[in-house]
Design an enzyme around this catalytic site. Sequence first.
Site, PDB file in Angstrom:
ATOM      1  CB  THR A   1      61.308  21.437  38.418  1.00 30.48           C
ATOM      2  OG1 THR A   1      60.814  21.234  39.751  1.00 30.48           O
ATOM      3  CG2 THR A   1      60.667  22.674  37.825  1.00 30.48           C
TER       4      THR A   1
ATOM      5  CE  LYS B   1      61.262  23.036  42.489  1.00 29.66           C
ATOM      6  NZ  LYS B   1      59.979  22.835  41.780  1.00 29.66           N
TER       7      LYS B   1
ATOM      8  CG  ASP C   1      60.174  19.421  49.053  1.00 31.80           C
ATOM      9  OD1 ASP C   1      59.957  18.226  49.341  1.00 31.80           O
ATOM     10  OD2 ASP C   1      59.455  20.075  48.298  1.00 31.80           O
TER      11      ASP C   1
ATOM     12  CG  ASP D   1      62.258  19.207  42.327  1.00 34.14           C
ATOM     13  OD1 ASP D   1      62.475  19.638  41.178  1.00 34.14           O
ATOM     14  OD2 ASP D   1      61.267  19.535  42.989  1.00 34.14           O
TER      15      ASP D   1
ATOM     16  CG  ASN E   1      62.808  22.254  46.210  1.00 32.73           C
ATOM     17  OD1 ASN E   1      61.761  22.735  46.651  1.00 32.73           O
ATOM     18  ND2 ASN E   1      62.814  21.251  45.347  1.00 32.73           N
TER      19      ASN E   1
END
Length: 899
Positions: free
Chosen positions: A734, A701, A717, A699, A704
């Site tokens: 995502t 992005k 995270d 994830d 994060n």
Amino acid sequence: MGMCMHVPKQKSGSIIQTTPQIQPSRKIISAQDEEKELTENLRKQTKSRIHIKKKAGVTTSKFEIEDIVDAPNAIITDRPKSPWDVEIIQNSLDHHFIFSSLTPEQRDMVVEQTKHYSVSKNGIVFEQGQPGTNFFVLATGILEVIIDNNQVNTLKSGDSFGELALLHDAARSATIKALENSTLWGITRKTFRTALEAMNSTANQENMQFINSVPLFQILTPGQKEALVSSLNTQKFEVRQRIVNEGDPGDLFYLIIEGSVSVTKEGRELRISGRGDYFGEQSLLYNCLRTASITAITPVKCVAINREKLKNALGEQLQSILYINSQRIALEKSEVFSKLNKDQIEEIIKQTHILSHPLNDIAIPSNTEKGRFLWIILQGELSDGQSNFHPFDCIGDQELLNPNEGFFENDVIAQEDVILGKLSKMEIETILGTSIQKAATQNEAMQVLKGVSILKNLSVEKLRSLIDVLKVVDYFDGEIIVRQNDPGDSFFIVKDGIVEIYKDDHIVRTIAKYDYFGERSALFNEVRSATVKAKGNVACWVLHQTEFLNLIDSKVRTLLTKRIQLQDSKIKFTDLRVIRTIGKGMFGIVFLVMHKNNRNVFALKTVERKKIDRFSIHANLVLERKILLQLDHIMIVKLVRTFKDEKRLYFLTEFVRGMDLFDVLRKQFLLNELDARFYTACLITILIYLHERDIIYRDLKPENVIIDEDGYPKLIDFGTAKFISGRTYSLVGTPHYMAPEVIICKGYTVAADYWSLGIMLYEFQCGRLPFGEEDNDPTAVYEKILEHDLMFPDWFDKKSSSKNFIKQLLSINPAMRNSGTSEKLKNNPWLSSINWDRLSNKQIKAPFIPTLFDLGLDDFYNPDETADEVISREEALDASLSLRVKHKPPPSTNWDEDF
């Protein structure tokens, strides 16, 4: 963790701007002014992105919604399908992107797995706003589509709907209701993904087995084999269909999965080949004409790879790769060279001369002086009349360490066509910058120093400097090395032997070779906490504090001090005071906390046991803890320790002060190439660190990534991360940053993280997302990703090397994204100016330093309240426990024993 939900930041008083066009100038201006004007216009173009909300992640469900199922009152049967039923289902699949990438076999599987639903008049198929589980094809009857209580459409026989539910449990955008008795064919997400995963997993395993069965490919590394598997395509042939024609040019190599073929030459049958056989390998190596014809006797299924795809997957000619891999295996097998590091081995391979010797040729003449050359057998066999030498053998490696070993007594002769690698001792020592023996000793010390907790984040350059000042000190049996309560000014690494650790005259443990003690004395003037005594003869590497501090500048010293503070395993939950809430997710709440004595600050994530049981996230929390414990990197959030009590589990981590990258990008509008390169290189460093530990993040992005007080990215995270061996299939991440292979359940590897990095780099330089920038509907985003229409803005510099790098990271073929290895990725021309050692030690000036605000450490909720009372009050405001989900018991009574 889990759903990776992020609360969008609300911008007050915002006015959404239209995108202005860049107009050509009507006056003569300097190049500098023109560039300044262009940059300002580009900033204006991207400024509207300030209003874009953060992107929420999605995942296949970790829990099952209770009482919410599609067509709850339908009669569901597994009745046989007529040819008309099959046709109507197959035709409907053509209208949905989810099925566009499926093979014919996979489409047949979808048809086979659908069940028959009978819905009465006025029956509800599903309701707007509820999570969806099914894809449907309407066979008979009429359905109405209702949005916000208004009928907006009707559906008739052959129409299909609900395909997004096959990917994840997104809320339905409309209510579907039967206007008359109707029948549908439906398939659930669980059935669809389980069956598709099984088929893809079987196909991948089958393809890998074939790759492993071909002698030509057996020498490839696991990563190279995975790259080949990703590049294979399936082909089918009917009975009597000609697959290969004798005399034709050929660039395809085939592996037979099913069926039988006839191999003929000049009309004469040579053999029958079947499952597991292969043909066409010579075309990959030599671009030669076909030497035989291949005809299908039965229906045949093959996997094939052409020379161009092979080159793209492996980056070089296959023959060259085989030679390189042979050298690597031989050098790693050699006692002399096995102690060199990976970079040294690769440089030796790069400089090696490749020689060929035909049958009976003299490869090494008698009277050749020993100790001057190294020979590596890459292909064929050699013999001196007394010993035989085979592929992966080194000749002359031991003699390199012992000069004046004399001469070869007999000629070493080729027993068949032989390929050799050859390098002189002088060339090897020039590559190493020192003698082979000294390089091996330095590498040994380097590996040990990298294992010392306070040193592991130092650059290679700094570690080499430390090696130069390490002193070897010998101790006799029973000799005291350090004494408890004495001042400490150095630390020790056991080079040879065993030492005993005593506290208050009681032995507490023994440590052996490469273990260390006294490391905190290298930074802090602390008294010794224990006595250390030699058990037998002992040799230690010793580093004194003064020498250490002379080599480490104040900035690095500060970083090391912070890392040591984060390794304080003695912190108790009762030592913490809650300052305030700093974040909320679906499963946890994050608080800013302070140690009551030394006032060090941390982040504390709390997860209620009621939630853990209700949402069945026991395994997820255990995995998250296990992953975080593996990580100690200056650009990754550090787990300090975990706690547990009868109410909750707790994760205590470092508190990262700064601004998340999402907000930095909104503030900066558009990154220039230099700044984009800085952040990209940092993220590559992070991903390589994770992937070397078999961890996929899933994830990546801007939301994060925190830009810390030094201006460097910090990854946070880890709720979606996992250990990976081979491929995984879960839809996690995502949508806008999700790799194509993740969406279509094809099975994916760590290469999916590099796709996400490519999306971010495009965003850095273009000020927008490449796929689905304006779309909030995941279906539209997925469709555009799979279409892969990668376009750059008209104003983007066509000569910029970053454009090719973005294209590489966003390659449909996952094997292409890192050029085969992380080292090749780092050596990309666009990254050539990066000093990776300085970057990993935060010694390159960051482009943006966030403004830091007062933490308000004295502003407690209420100094008289306990941490439990503060946390309980915040939990009471959480409404997620009202969701109706199926309760599942813990995997075991002691599942949380490690917390």
